[in-house]
Motif scaffolding. Sequence first.
Motif, PDB file in Angstrom:
ATOM      1  N   SER A  59       0.832  -1.213   0.000  1.00  0.00           N
ATOM      2  CA  SER A  59       0.000   0.000   0.000  1.00  0.00           C
ATOM      3  C   SER A  59       0.860   1.254   0.000  1.00  0.00           C
ATOM      4  O   SER A  59       0.570   2.231  -0.705  1.00  0.00           O
ATOM      5  N   ALA A  63       1.208   4.222  -2.820  1.00  0.00           N
ATOM      6  CA  ALA A  63       1.041   5.640  -2.490  1.00  0.00           C
ATOM      7  C   ALA A  63       2.263   6.461  -2.873  1.00  0.00           C
ATOM      8  O   ALA A  63       2.148   7.637  -3.235  1.00  0.00           O
ATOM      9  N   TRP A  64       3.423   5.845  -2.785  1.00  0.00           N
ATOM     10  CA  TRP A  64       4.668   6.555  -3.076  1.00  0.00           C
ATOM     11  C   TRP A  64       5.015   6.577  -4.559  1.00  0.00           C
ATOM     12  O   TRP A  64       6.003   7.193  -4.955  1.00  0.00           O
ATOM     13  N   THR A  66       4.642   8.256  -7.172  1.00  0.00           N
ATOM     14  CA  THR A  66       4.179   9.569  -7.645  1.00  0.00           C
ATOM     15  C   THR A  66       5.027  10.123  -8.776  1.00  0.00           C
ATOM     16  O   THR A  66       4.697  11.160  -9.352  1.00  0.00           O
ATOM     17  N   ASN A 256       1.032  10.830  -0.002  1.00  0.00           N
ATOM     18  CA  ASN A 256      -0.326  10.264  -0.031  1.00  0.00           C
ATOM     19  C   ASN A 256      -0.675   9.528   1.258  1.00  0.00           C
ATOM     20  O   ASN A 256      -1.269   8.442   1.233  1.00  0.00           O
ATOM     21  N   TYR A 258       1.308   8.211   3.593  1.00  0.00           N
ATOM     22  CA  TYR A 258       2.267   7.229   4.118  1.00  0.00           C
ATOM     23  C   TYR A 258       3.604   7.912   4.399  1.00  0.00           C
ATOM     24  O   TYR A 258       4.208   8.499   3.495  1.00  0.00           O
TER      25      TYR A 258
END
Length: 275
Positions: A59, A63-64, A66, A256, A258
């Motif tokens: 997860s 989120a990372w 990017t 995001n 995290y």
Amino acid sequence: MAGHRQSKKRRYITWAVAGAAVVAGAGVAAQTSMAATTWPAQKTYTGRAFDTCAAPSLSAMKAWHTGFYGAAAVYVGGRNRGCAQPNLTASWVKSVSTLGWKLIPLYVGAQPPCQSGSNPEKLTATTAASLGTTDADDAVAKASALGMKAGSPIYLDMESYDITNTSCNNTVLTYVRAFDKELRAKTYRAGYYGFTSSSAKAVANATDKTDLPGNLWYALWDKQNTTTADWPFGSTQYTGHSRGHQYLVNSKETRNGYTITVDRDAWDAPVAITG
């Protein structure tokens, strides 16, 4: 590397104290010059990477993703690896690779006899060569089990030590040569993580380059995202996509939702072949 193979406490204690032969430093050519061996094409990544002690959750990796970082270093094994790796599985490797992440395999092998602090595995002059071979076998087995295929690099993590101690330095180089020779015999590329003032310097400045790594990941915490402007060794060394630079450590970053504390790396070198 933040927490790297060791806990942060152990890390800073440590740093308080200052068949065919392959010649290192020539980049890709050094990695593909094994006679009678067909090497898979090198998979290279150029851009920002991060390393952190324990592989983040899937997860978090989603989120990372990017665009700021494109690669992540993961500790595939070694008796001196500092963190448990509950997330690091073959399924995780497949999933993050599908997302587009490139992976940098690290192995925390035996450490120098003159290094301060205690480590589960330390070198001696007597055991250096044999440990280099057995650790390389273990590194390949661990990487392969995670789905990192032949042709992938494995970066041997060597912490700081007193390279002016001739006996200690010779022992380390014996170990590194044995490790790298065995990696190449199993068709894995040889990489090395070390410090510009000590462990990386010992490899880069060694008079005899035989069986030394063809890819160098140097720790120089100058906050410069480059593998060229601050390159501290000979300009003809480790050319052809063979350099990584750890330029910032212990950077606490949130993406995001995290938050992970990472070290930042400028990367222009091989990454794992997956999928």
